[in-house]
Design a protein around this motif. Structure first.
Motif, PDB file in Angstrom:
ATOM      1  N   ALA A 218       0.856  -1.190   0.000  1.00 14.93           N
ATOM      2  CA  ALA A 218       0.000   0.000   0.000  1.00 14.93           C
ATOM      3  C   ALA A 218       0.886   1.232   0.000  1.00 14.93           C
ATOM      4  CB  ALA A 218      -0.929   0.011   1.209  1.00 14.93           C
ATOM      5  N   GLN A 219       0.403   2.280  -0.666  1.00 11.83           N
ATOM      6  CA  GLN A 219       1.181   3.520  -0.768  1.00 11.83           C
ATOM      7  C   GLN A 219       0.242   4.713  -0.825  1.00 11.83           C
ATOM      8  OE1 GLN A 219       3.349   4.701  -4.466  1.00 11.83           O
ATOM      9  NE2 GLN A 219       5.185   4.639  -3.200  1.00 11.83           N
ATOM     10  N   ILE A 220       0.624   5.792  -0.165  1.00 10.29           N
ATOM     11  CA  ILE A 220      -0.079   7.062  -0.250  1.00 10.29           C
ATOM     12  C   ILE A 220       0.859   8.074  -0.888  1.00 10.29           C
ATOM     13  CG2 ILE A 220       0.610   7.662   2.114  1.00 10.29           C
ATOM     14  CD1 ILE A 220      -1.972   9.287   2.335  1.00 10.29           C
ATOM     15  N   ALA A 234       4.686   7.547   0.667  1.00  5.58           N
ATOM     16  CA  ALA A 234       4.977   6.701   1.818  1.00  5.58           C
ATOM     17  C   ALA A 234       4.260   5.379   1.598  1.00  5.58           C
ATOM     18  CB  ALA A 234       4.529   7.347   3.127  1.00  5.58           C
ATOM     19  N   GLY A 235       4.977   4.288   1.824  1.00  7.05           N
ATOM     20  CA  GLY A 235       4.372   2.997   1.551  1.00  7.05           C
ATOM     21  C   GLY A 235       4.949   1.891   2.401  1.00  7.05           C
ATOM     22  N   ILE A 236       4.207   0.789   2.430  1.00  2.00           N
ATOM     23  CA  ILE A 236       4.647  -0.414   3.123  1.00  2.00           C
ATOM     24  C   ILE A 236       4.443  -1.594   2.190  1.00  2.00           C
ATOM     25  CG2 ILE A 236       4.146   0.476   5.424  1.00  2.00           C
ATOM     26  CD1 ILE A 236       1.585  -1.225   5.368  1.00  2.00           C
ATOM     27  N   ALA A 237       5.229  -2.644   2.382  1.00  2.00           N
ATOM     28  CA  ALA A 237       5.101  -3.893   1.620  1.00  2.00           C
ATOM     29  C   ALA A 237       5.376  -5.048   2.567  1.00  2.00           C
ATOM     30  CB  ALA A 237       6.057  -3.913   0.439  1.00  2.00           C
ATOM     31  N   LEU A 238       4.564  -6.077   2.451  1.00  7.25           N
ATOM     32  CA  LEU A 238       4.667  -7.233   3.330  1.00  7.25           C
ATOM     33  C   LEU A 238       4.500  -8.504   2.510  1.00  7.25           C
ATOM     34  CD1 LEU A 238       4.586  -8.607   6.218  1.00  7.25           C
ATOM     35  CD2 LEU A 238       2.095  -8.329   6.082  1.00  7.25           C
ATOM     36  N   TYR A 239       5.314  -9.529   2.809  1.00  5.40           N
ATOM     37  CA  TYR A 239       5.088 -10.837   2.215  1.00  5.40           C
ATOM     38  C   TYR A 239       5.370 -11.924   3.235  1.00  5.40           C
ATOM     39  CZ  TYR A 239      10.118 -11.771   1.519  1.00  5.40           C
ATOM     40  OH  TYR A 239      11.462 -11.998   1.711  1.00  5.40           O
ATOM     41  N   GLY A 257       9.431   8.952   1.172  1.00  6.57           N
ATOM     42  CA  GLY A 257      10.237   9.796   0.292  1.00  6.57           C
ATOM     43  C   GLY A 257       9.518  11.048  -0.120  1.00  6.57           C
ATOM     44  N   GLY A 258      10.291  11.995  -0.630  1.00 10.53           N
ATOM     45  CA  GLY A 258       9.735  13.249  -1.119  1.00 10.53           C
ATOM     46  C   GLY A 258      10.625  13.847  -2.184  1.00 10.53           C
ATOM     47  N   THR A 259      10.009  14.633  -3.063  1.00  4.04           N
ATOM     48  CA  THR A 259      10.733  15.287  -4.148  1.00  4.04           C
ATOM     49  C   THR A 259      10.297  16.742  -4.224  1.00  4.04           C
ATOM     50  OG1 THR A 259      10.831  13.227  -5.419  1.00  4.04           O
ATOM     51  CG2 THR A 259      11.260  15.271  -6.614  1.00  4.04           C
ATOM     52  N   LYS A 260      11.250  17.654  -4.149  1.00  3.43           N
ATOM     53  CA  LYS A 260      11.005  19.079  -4.309  1.00  3.43           C
ATOM     54  C   LYS A 260      11.493  19.512  -5.687  1.00  3.43           C
ATOM     55  CE  LYS A 260      10.601  23.547  -3.732  1.00  3.43           C
ATOM     56  NZ  LYS A 260       9.296  24.229  -3.863  1.00  3.43           N
ATOM     57  N   ASN A 266      14.228  20.684 -11.942  1.00 13.00           N
ATOM     58  CA  ASN A 266      15.331  20.138 -11.169  1.00 13.00           C
ATOM     59  C   ASN A 266      14.797  19.519  -9.879  1.00 13.00           C
ATOM     60  OD1 ASN A 266      16.945  21.316 -13.166  1.00 13.00           O
ATOM     61  ND2 ASN A 266      17.242  23.179 -11.964  1.00 13.00           N
ATOM     62  N   PRO A 267      14.756  18.188  -9.785  1.00 12.86           N
ATOM     63  CA  PRO A 267      14.216  17.543  -8.583  1.00 12.86           C
ATOM     64  C   PRO A 267      15.279  17.346  -7.506  1.00 12.86           C
ATOM     65  CG  PRO A 267      14.595  15.902 -10.281  1.00 12.86           C
ATOM     66  CD  PRO A 267      14.976  17.220 -10.883  1.00 12.86           C
ATOM     67  N   LEU A 268      14.906  17.701  -6.292  1.00 12.61           N
ATOM     68  CA  LEU A 268      15.686  17.393  -5.101  1.00 12.61           C
ATOM     69  C   LEU A 268      14.945  16.281  -4.377  1.00 12.61           C
ATOM     70  CD1 LEU A 268      17.966  17.951  -3.066  1.00 12.61           C
ATOM     71  CD2 LEU A 268      16.488  19.695  -2.041  1.00 12.61           C
ATOM     72  N   ASP A 269      15.544  15.082  -4.347  1.00  9.09           N
ATOM     73  CA  ASP A 269      14.846  13.893  -3.882  1.00  9.09           C
ATOM     74  C   ASP A 269      15.529  13.320  -2.643  1.00  9.09           C
ATOM     75  OD1 ASP A 269      12.714  11.749  -4.794  1.00  9.09           O
ATOM     76  OD2 ASP A 269      14.493  10.628  -4.182  1.00  9.09           O
ATOM     77  N   VAL A 270      14.697  12.882  -1.692  1.00  8.56           N
ATOM     78  CA  VAL A 270      15.182  12.227  -0.486  1.00  8.56           C
ATOM     79  C   VAL A 270      14.281  11.026  -0.225  1.00  8.56           C
ATOM     80  CG1 VAL A 270      15.656  12.421   1.972  1.00  8.56           C
ATOM     81  CG2 VAL A 270      16.057  14.376   0.485  1.00  8.56           C
ATOM     82  N   GLU A 271      14.887   9.865   0.045  1.00  3.59           N
ATOM     83  CA  GLU A 271      14.114   8.657   0.327  1.00  3.59           C
ATOM     84  C   GLU A 271      14.769   7.893   1.461  1.00  3.59           C
ATOM     85  OE1 GLU A 271      12.108   5.959  -2.740  1.00  3.59           O
ATOM     86  OE2 GLU A 271      13.858   4.776  -2.151  1.00  3.59           O
ATOM     87  N   PHE A 272      13.919   7.466   2.395  1.00  3.61           N
ATOM     88  CA  PHE A 272      14.359   6.626   3.505  1.00  3.61           C
ATOM     89  C   PHE A 272      13.660   5.278   3.381  1.00  3.61           C
ATOM     90  CE2 PHE A 272      13.360   4.806   7.673  1.00  3.61           C
ATOM     91  CZ  PHE A 272      14.648   4.582   8.158  1.00  3.61           C
ATOM     92  N   ARG A 273      14.420   4.204   3.636  1.00  2.24           N
ATOM     93  CA  ARG A 273      13.873   2.861   3.505  1.00  2.24           C
ATOM     94  C   ARG A 273      14.386   1.980   4.633  1.00  2.24           C
ATOM     95  NH1 ARG A 273      14.529  -1.220  -1.726  1.00  2.24           N
ATOM     96  NH2 ARG A 273      13.158  -2.885  -0.941  1.00  2.24           N
ATOM     97  N   ALA A 274      13.452   1.232   5.207  1.00  2.54           N
ATOM     98  CA  ALA A 274      13.789   0.234   6.227  1.00  2.54           C
ATOM     99  C   ALA A 274      13.233  -1.106   5.766  1.00  2.54           C
ATOM    100  CB  ALA A 274      13.202   0.628   7.574  1.00  2.54           C
ATOM    101  N   ASP A 275      14.126  -2.074   5.527  1.00  2.00           N
ATOM    102  CA  ASP A 275      13.761  -3.367   4.954  1.00  2.00           C
ATOM    103  C   ASP A 275      14.124  -4.472   5.954  1.00  2.00           C
ATOM    104  OD1 ASP A 275      13.133  -5.497   3.394  1.00  2.00           O
ATOM    105  OD2 ASP A 275      14.411  -4.963   1.710  1.00  2.00           O
ATOM    106  N   PHE A 276      13.106  -5.178   6.418  1.00  2.00           N
ATOM    107  CA  PHE A 276      13.302  -6.224   7.421  1.00  2.00           C
ATOM    108  C   PHE A 276      12.962  -7.584   6.799  1.00  2.00           C
ATOM    109  CE2 PHE A 276      11.843  -2.338   9.433  1.00  2.00           C
ATOM    110  CZ  PHE A 276      12.808  -2.106  10.400  1.00  2.00           C
TER     111      PHE A 276
END
Length: 556
Positions: A218-220, A234-239, A257-260, A266-276
Motif C-alpha cells: 500500500a502507498q499514499i 509513503a508505503g509499506i510492503a509485506l510478504y 520519500g519526497g521530491t522538491k 530540477n528535482p531534489l529527492d530524499v528517500e528513507f527505507r527500512a527493509d526487514f
C-alpha cells in the motif's frame, strides 16, 4: 577747390535743364523718327580662359538619432445598448462511444499435458477509482517421458488506485501465488549407474517443492500537483512465504520519500527505507537494511542532465556509503546522446529472490546481503527509426550468489547457495528495428566477463545472452506472426571432484500466431523450442524440448 565748384555748377545746370528738355520733346512729337537705329559699334563678348574645378558630390551625414514617440491613451468605457439575444436549443447528434470491454481471457491446451490460463477484469466507470482483478496459471507434465518432470504456477490478485478530492491518492495490491517444482534431476545421474542396478524412482510428493507466497503493499502519495511543487510518498510492503521442509520467511518494507521540484525541472529527492527480513528453518536469520538516499538533478542548457547523490546504508554492524551519480548529454538532437554514471547498493539474497532464479535450491540455506558498485557509460538515440542503446561497465561484487550441486544420500540433486566476491566487466546493447512496414524487430545482447576471488567460475551464472524477436502483422488479414530466438552460453558448474565443467548451450527458437476472429474472440497457437534443444539450465535438470500450445482469447 575751383574744380570742385566748377563740377557743382555744371551738375546744377544739367538738373535744371532736364525738365525743360522734356517739356520741349513732348511738345514736338512729330519730329521723332521711330524706325531708325544708329549702330555705333558691334559688341563682341569674350570669356577669358579659366581653370575647371571638379566637384565630387558627397551625401549628407545620416541621421542616427532615434526618435521614439509615446502615445498616452486614456481608457474610456463605452456604453453600448443592445437587445439581449434569444437563445434557442439546438439538437446535436452525439457519436456513441464504443463499449468498453472490462474483461479479458486467454486459455490454451498443449503438449506435454500443458494447461494455460490468463484472466483479468478491470472495474471502470467509477469516479476516481481504478481496480483490477487478475489470475493466471501454467502447468505441464512430461512424466511419461521423464519421471516427475513437471511444474505448476498459479497466481491470483488485485490492484487498485483511488484519488481523493483533497488531492492525495492511495494505491495498493494483494496477491497469492503458489509454485510447484519437482526434483527430477535423479533421472540424469552425474555418473552412469551400473546396468544391473534398479533405476531410481520416487513418488511425486517425495520430490515435490512448493513455494507459497502471500503479498500485499500500500502507498499514499500526492495525486495532484501541490502548491509548493513537492511530491510525497509513503508505503509499506509485506510478504509471507513458506516452503518445504517447514521453512518460513517474512519480509516487511517501509519507504518514505519526497521530491522538491526547483524551477520546475530540477528535482531534489530524499528517500528513507527500512527493509526487514526474517528467515526461519531450524534456526532464525535476520536481514535488516536501513538506507537514506538524497540526490539532486539539474538540467543545464536544456541538453545536459546531471545527478549527484549518495546512498547511506546500514546493515547489521556494517555501514556503507555508495555513490549515486549520473550525467547525460545530447550530442546530436534526436540522434545521439551520451551517458555515464556510478552507483552502488545493497541487494538482499532471500529465499524469495533465490528461489525465483533457481527453484531447485536446498531451502536449508544461509541468507546474506550482496553489495554491488557499478561504473558505466554508453550512448543511445534513434537513427532512421532505429532506436538503440549501447552500454559498457564495470561492477565490483561482494557476496555474489553462486549455485553448486548438493549430492545427498538419495541421489536427488539440489543446489546450495555459495557466496563469493569478484568483479564483472560487461557489454550490453538493445535495439528496435522497424525495417519495413508492419514488421517490428527487437534484440538484446549482453556479454559478461567474470573474475572471481575464490571460486574458479561463476557457477550457474550466464556470460553471454542474446534475445531477438520479430512481429509481423499482415496488412490484409487480422493475423499477427511472431518469432523469438534465445541464445545463451553453456553455464559453468562444479563437478563432484571439485573441478569445473560447462553445460550445453541454449539455442531456442519459438514461433507463434494470433488470429482475430471478431472484436471479442480470437485464436492463437505457439510452438516453443522448435529446435528441440534440451539444454540444462541447471546441472541435471534439462528442459522438456519441443512443446506447443493452442488456445483462444475473449474480451467481454
Amino acid at each position: 577747390m575751383p574744380s570742385i565748384l566748377l563740377r557743382f555748377f555744371v551738375g546744377l545746370c544739367l538738373l535744371l535743364l532736364c525738365p525743360a528738355a522734356a517739356l520741349l520733346a513732348q511738345d514736338n512729337p512729330p519730329n521723332l523718327e521711330d524706325n531708325s537705329v544708329t549702330v555705333v559699334t558691334n559688341f563682341e563678348a569674350r570669356l577669358t580662359d579659366a581653370e575647371r574645378v571638379l566637384v565630387n558630390p558627397v551625401p549628407p551625414p545620416a541621421d542616427t538619432v532615434s526618435r521614439r514617440q509615446t502615445y498616452t491613451i486614456l481608457p474610456r468605457p463605452l456604453e453600448i445598448e443592445y437587445p439581449a439575444p434569444t437563445i434557442r436549443p439546438r439538437a446535436v447528434q452525439r457519436t456513441q462511444p464504443e463499449p468498453i470491454k472490462n474483461g479479458y481471457a486467454k486459455i490454451g491446451l498443449g503438449l506435454p499435458n500443458a494447461l494455460y490460463g490468463d484472466l483479468s477484469y478491470d472495474l471502470t466507470g467509477q469516479d476516481n477509482l481504478d481496480l483490477g482483478l487478475f489470475a493466471n496459471h501454467y502447468s505441464f507434465n512430461n512424466d511419461k517421458k521423464v519421471e516427475n518432470q513437471r511444474a505448476s504456477d498459479t497466481k491470483i490478485g488485485a490492484r487498485g488506485n483511488y484519488l481523493f478530492e483533497q488531492g492525495f491518492a492511495v494505491k495498493g495490491g494483494l496477491s497469492y501465488d503458489t509454485r510447484s517444482r519437482y526434483y527430477y534431476g535423479y533421472n540424469f545421474p552425474e555418473v552412469a549407474r551400473d546396468s544391473t542396478e534398479e533405476p531410481l524412482t520416487f513418488d511425486p510428493d517425495d520430490v515435490r517443492q512448493r513455494f507459497n507466497t502471500f503479498a500485499l503493499d500500500a502507498q499514499i502519495y500526492n495525486g495532484t500537483r501541490t502548491e509548493g511543487d513537492i511530491d510525497y510518498r509513503a508505503g509499506i510492503a509485506l510478504y509471507l512465504m513458506d516452503a518445504n521442509p517447514s521453512v518460513r520467511e517474512t519480509g516487511f518494507d517501509i519507504t518514505v520519500g519526497g521530491t522538491k521540484w526547483i524551477n520546475g525541472t530540477n528535482p531534489l529527492d530524499v528517500e528513507f527505507r527500512a527493509d526487514f527480513t526474517s528467515f526461519k528453518d531450524t534456526s532464525s536469520q535476520n536481514l535488516n537494511v536501513f538506507s537514506l538516499s538524497p540526490s539532486y538533478t539539474v538540467l543545464v542548457a536544456d541538453f545536459i542532465k546531471l545527478k549527484a547523490g549518495v546512498r547511506l546504508v546500514g546493515q547489521e554492524d556494517d555501514f556503507d556509503v555508495f555513490p549515486n551519480v549520473t550525467a547525460s548529454a545530447v550530442i546530436v538532437d534526436g540522434l545521439l546522446s551520451a551517458f555515464a554514471g556510478v552507483e552502488g547498493n545493497v541487494v538482499k539474497n532471500t529465499l524469495r529472490s533465490l528461489s525465483d532464479y533457481n527453484p531447485w535450491i536446498n531451502t536449508r540455506l544461509r541468507v546474506r546481503n550482496s553489495e554491488a558498485t557499478r561504473f558505466y557509460g554508453g550512448v543511445e538515440g534513434t537513427f532512421r527509426r532505429i532506436a538503440y542503446r549501447a552500454e559498457a561497465g564495470y561492477k565490483y561484487l561482494d557476496n555474489l550468489a553462486l549455485y553448486v550441486t548438493q549430492r545427498d544420500g538419495d541421489d536427488i540433486p539440489m543446489f546450495d547457495v555459495l557466496y563469493d566476491d569478484g568483479s564483472q566487466v560487461y557489454l550490453q546493447a538493445t535495439a528496435t528495428l522497424p525495417l519495413v512496414e508492419n514488421l517490428d524487430l527487437s534484440g538484446t545482447f549482453v556479454q559478461r566477463f567474470y573474475s572471481m576471488e575464490d571460486e574458479a567460475k561463476p557457477y550457474h551464472l550466464p556470460s553471454l545472452s542474446l534475445n531477438a524477436a520479430g512481429i509481423y502483422t499482415l496488412p490484409t488479414l487480422p493475423l499477427q506472426l511472431r518469432a523469438d530466438l534465445f541464445i545463451e552460453n553453456g553455464l559453468p558448474y562444479q563437478t563432484a571432484e571439485g573441478g569445473t565443467d560447462h553445460l550445453n548451450a541454449l539455442l531456442d527458437l519459438s514461433l507463434s500466431a494470433e488470429y482475430t476472429i471478431t472484436d471479442a474472440f480470437g485464436a492463437w497457437v505457439r510452438v516453443n523450442n522448435l529446435l528441440n534443444n534440451k539444454r540444462e539450465r541447471f546441472f541435471q535438470y534439462p528442459t522438456i524440448g519441443t512443446n506447443f500450445m493452442v488456445g483462444a482469447t475473449a474480451s467481454f
